[in-house]
Design an enzyme around this catalytic site. Structure first.
Site, PDB file in Angstrom:
ATOM      1  N   ILE A 121       0.832  -1.204   0.000  1.00  0.00           N
ATOM      2  CA  ILE A 121       0.000   0.000   0.000  1.00  0.00           C
ATOM      3  C   ILE A 121       0.866   1.252   0.000  1.00  0.00           C
ATOM      4  O   ILE A 121       1.781   1.394   0.824  1.00  0.00           O
ATOM      5  CB  ILE A 121      -0.929   0.033   1.234  1.00  0.00           C
ATOM      6  CG1 ILE A 121      -1.647  -1.298   1.423  1.00  0.00           C
ATOM      7  CG2 ILE A 121      -1.936   1.152   1.117  1.00  0.00           C
ATOM      8  CD1 ILE A 121      -2.497  -1.365   2.669  1.00  0.00           C
ATOM      9  N   ASP A 122       0.571   2.135  -0.910  1.00  0.00           N
ATOM     10  CA  ASP A 122       1.168   3.466  -0.879  1.00  0.00           C
ATOM     11  C   ASP A 122       0.547   4.237   0.286  1.00  0.00           C
ATOM     12  O   ASP A 122      -0.595   3.973   0.682  1.00  0.00           O
ATOM     13  CB  ASP A 122       0.889   4.174  -2.204  1.00  0.00           C
ATOM     14  CG  ASP A 122       1.386   5.611  -2.202  1.00  0.00           C
ATOM     15  OD1 ASP A 122       2.565   5.824  -1.886  1.00  0.00           O
ATOM     16  OD2 ASP A 122       0.578   6.509  -2.487  1.00  0.00           O
ATOM     17  N   LYS A 123       1.281   5.177   0.838  1.00  0.00           N
ATOM     18  CA  LYS A 123       0.769   5.902   2.008  1.00  0.00           C
ATOM     19  C   LYS A 123      -0.126   7.070   1.599  1.00  0.00           C
ATOM     20  O   LYS A 123      -1.324   7.096   1.895  1.00  0.00           O
ATOM     21  CB  LYS A 123       1.932   6.412   2.866  1.00  0.00           C
ATOM     22  CG  LYS A 123       1.467   7.188   4.121  1.00  0.00           C
ATOM     23  CD  LYS A 123       2.626   7.594   4.995  1.00  0.00           C
ATOM     24  CE  LYS A 123       3.408   8.733   4.385  1.00  0.00           C
ATOM     25  NZ  LYS A 123       2.662  10.015   4.405  1.00  0.00           N
ATOM     26  N   THR A 124       0.451   8.039   0.896  1.00  0.00           N
ATOM     27  CA  THR A 124      -0.267   9.276   0.603  1.00  0.00           C
ATOM     28  C   THR A 124      -1.401   9.039  -0.384  1.00  0.00           C
ATOM     29  O   THR A 124      -1.188   8.533  -1.483  1.00  0.00           O
ATOM     30  CB  THR A 124       0.693  10.333   0.039  1.00  0.00           C
ATOM     31  OG1 THR A 124       1.759  10.524   0.962  1.00  0.00           O
ATOM     32  CG2 THR A 124      -0.035  11.655  -0.177  1.00  0.00           C
TER      33      THR A 124
END
Length: 746
Positions: A434-437
């Protein structure tokens, strides 16, 4: 008249979905180019096969590979009655009316001794008169498709149907017109030879019924698409130059028009709010149940319902470019894609029809040689029963009908599935990256602290950094711009702007060299940020991202930017972890901030400060280690990683390139959609396996029974009519089982 750019028969245009398709040939030497979409205003509609999407033609018809009725390539809200369904329905009712007396005469002669009231010869001629239009006219489409399957060397269910019906009817006509041609063992005491008009007519009726049920089921699966397209209003209220409202048809709205949306009305097109603060219900579009507040600058999508107040918007995407239209088109395309599991069914089906014909021939030969008298009659019944009961229509429907229903169900729940392969692979995913932003977080960070060094102040930092960040699309750049606008800081134009991917930005502002980015990026430019490292580290421990600014080679200060976590994220991650999915955060943000967010969410594995070009390599390494990886992201820099994963999952609010690179798009933009998608994937794959079991087991058991395996024990043969009813029942069971997905709780 056919469009000259589109072949009237069929195209073998194989769609690319990231894997090879094993399609049978249509008889052409080479694949034809993809036909262009129908021109605006053109009467011609392009039709395609739901099982073989490479087949395309102008106007309705039948697939030359499988014989299935073609359907329109592009969904429309104004879709009228299906001409194929109407035609099959008309043929079915006429055939049913004519077959009932045929059935009564044939069965009544055995059970009610009708021969006392009507002579057997008269009964045979009446059956001939009634059954012939049933077979020749009502069943004509099956003969056409059966012949096409032979000429194109794509044997299918209609090959068997045409042979079974044709043999029954032809034998009966010969028996009626020339009984003397048959051996004495077949003739009765009165010289008559038994006729089988009733099985020929009954088979035709039951196959027509199966076609009507199948076409009806397919029409219901496309109902979700039409419901989506129906969400948009037919008119819009356009503001003229004089400020007055004018109601115009939606087709008259162009990009740039100003439109007014009043309370209770639907948003007509995608656009941006210019005036007003309102609350919109986007649940029918995104699946998000909570109303969403909108103010000037907010994006709105067509089909949303305005719950409060009135607002003015600017049209930005109209017609086929709106989110709803794109969703409908992508869902329609996804419904026609082929899951890898279907390759097994395709390979089996490729050998199945020839094997059935061989079994029918063998049954005929055995009964003709060693069967009881009248051998020829018994042999005919056994052969026709084998041909009919083994029709692989249930096998052909098993996978596509579940995919069609499942993809439509996903669209209703805000889960847009791009192709069937992604839906199948999602079931096996054991690792979610999962990407954060914008994925774990809102994707709309705000500046929470400004810390200038000596010789600089807040306004100066905002001016030089904001002027430079105007050229960037990064969410952190947007946070600095919002902070500058909120404080009334004028932003100058930057010169020589450059943005090394994922590292920072640099350029000249007000004649001064400005560098904005992380500590490592500034160090590469000869700027030492060590004096503020401790303070930045402390902020990072609280989940605040630090953005350093240097002016003319001197450290000018930093911004502290925080991005709030989406409210639905913790529950979604908990559900995924409970399902045994390994969660990995993959972000370009610094280690300290990434670890702070991970601690708050209970994520154990974090890979931070990963450059965009390296994200795909991280995904590939996980896959090589044996993991089945899904990647969730929303930015342009996530596109390579989304494409590298087994399943790419894009946030609906993200960049178009990310959505195009992903196999699944979550329209609500939150991770709860992944939980829904995973549940849907499991439900669809379970449904497909059930359908394949129905089809395989049914045919495996049905063929020997139809061939007469039970005759030594029961003394009876399976009637071709009963075989036809069983064949229709198998298709009905598959379709009914697939339609249960419409009620799946996801």
């Amino acid at each position: 008249m056919s469009d000259p750019t589109i072949a009237p028969a069929c195209h073998t245009d194989v769609q690319a979905h990231g894997h090879d398709h094993d399609h049978a040939s249509c008889g052409h030497d080479a694949p034809a180019p993809t036909p262009p979409p129908a021109r605006a205003g053109a009467a011609a509609v392009i039709y395609t096969c739901p099982m073989h999407p490479q087949v395309r033609q102008t106007g309705p018809g039948a697939c030359p590979i499988c014989g299935m009725a073609l359907e329109p390539l592009a969904p429309t809200a104004e879709a009228g009655p299906d001409p194929e369904q109407a035609d099959m329905g008309r043929r079915f009712w006429i055939a049913l009316v004519l077959t009932i007396p045929v059935f009564a005469l044939a069965m009544g002669g055995h059970m009610l001794d009708l021969h006392r009231y009507i002579a057997p010869e008269i009964s045979d001629w009446v059956q001939f008169a009634l059954a012939t239009p049933v077979v020749i006219w009502c069943g004509w489409p099956f003969f056409q498709r059966g012949w096409a399957s032979i000429t194109s060397r794509n044997l299918n269910m209609f090959t068997l149907i045409a042979m079974g019906v044709g043999v029954s009817w032809s034998y009966s006509v010969a028996a009626l017109l020339g009984p003397g041609m048959f051996p004495a063992s077949v003739q009765g005491m009165d010289g008559r030879v038994a006729v089988y008009f009733e099985p020929a007519a009954m088979i035709t009726v039951l196959v027509l019924l199966g076609q009507v049920l199948e076409l009806g089921a397919r029409a219901r699966t496309s109902g979700a698409l039409r419901a989506l397209l129906d969400l948009t209003p037919k008119t819009a209220r356009r503001l003229g130059a004089d400020g007055l409202d004018e109601e115009v048809g939606l087709e008259a709205v162009v990009v740039g028009d100003r439109l007014r949306v009043r309370p209770g009305e639907k948003v007509p097109v995608d656009g941006e709010v210019l005036e007003g603060r309102v609350t919109l219900d986007e649940s029918l579009v995104t699946g998000e149940s909570m109303p969403v507040s909108k103010q000037p600058g907010s994006k709105v999508v067509a089909g949303s319902i305005n719950r409060t107040g009135s607002f003015v918007m600017r049209a930005q995407k109209v017609g086929a470019d709106t989110l709803l239209a794109r969703i409908a088109q992508m869902v329609a395309e996804a419904q026609r894609t082929r899951a890898p599991i279907q390759r097994t069914a395709d390979r089996v089906a490729g050998w199945f029809v020839p094997a059935v014909i061989a079994c029918a021939a063998a049954a005929f030969a055995v009964w003709s040689l060693v069967g009881p008298e009248p051998r020829l009659a018994f042999a005919l019944i056994a052969a026709v029963s084998v041909l009919i009961i083994a029709c692989p229509c249930a096998l052909g429907l098993a996978t596509p009908i579940s995919i069609m229903v499942g993809v439509g169900r996903g669209a209703q729940a805000g889960v847009l599935i791009k192709d069937a392969e992604a839906l199948e692979r999602l079931e096996a995913v054991d690792t979610l990256v999962i990407d954060k932003t914008g994925t774990l977080t809102e994707g709309r960070p705000d500046v929470v602290t400004i810390h200038p060094t000596d010789g600089f102040d807040n306004a100066t930092l905002l001016r030089v950094a904001g002027g430079l960040e105007r050229g960037s699309e990064h969410p952190l750049a947007a946070a600095i711009l919002r902070a500058a606008h909120a404080r009334g800081v004028d932003l100058p134009e930057a010169v020589g702007f450059d943005a090394p991917a994922g590292r920072g930005v640099l350029g000249t502002v007000d004649g001064r060299a400005v560098v904005v980015g992380g500590q490592a990026f500034l160090a590469e430019r000869g700027v030492d940020a060590a004096s503020l490292a401790g303070l930045a580290e402390a902020q990072g421990a609280e989940g605040v991202t630090t953005i350093f600014v240097a002016v003319d080679g001197v450290l000018a200060g930093f911004f502290g930017v925080a991005d709030p976590i989406k409210p639905s994220t913790p529950a979604a991650l908990a559900a995924l972890k409970a399902a045994g999915v390994r969660i990995v955060m993959l972000t370009g943000d610094n280690h300290t901030t990434a670890l702070a967010v991970a601690r708050r969410l209970g994520i154990d594995e974090v890979k931070a400060e990963v450059l965009p070009q390296d994200k795909a390599a991280v995904i590939s390494a996980m896959r090589q280690a044996g993991a089945v990886v899904a990647m969730a992201g929303d930015g342009v820099n996530d596109a390579p990683a989304l494409a590298a994963a087994d399943v790419g999952v894009a946030m609906g609010a993200g960049a178009d390139v990310a959505i195009e690179s992903a196999g699944i798009t979550l329209l609500s933009g939150d991770l709860a959609g992944i939980v829904k998608a995973r549940i849907l994937s499991r439900a669809v794959m379970r449904n497909i396996r059930q359908n394949l079991v129905f089809a395989f087991v049914y045919n495996a058991a049905g063929i020997p029974v139809a061939a007469g395996a039970l005759y030594p024990f029961t003394g009876t043969l399976l009637s071709p009519s009963i075989a036809a009813a069983a064949m229709a029942l198998s298709s009905f069971s598959v379709v009914t089982n697939a339609l249960r997905l419409n009620r799946a709780r996801i």
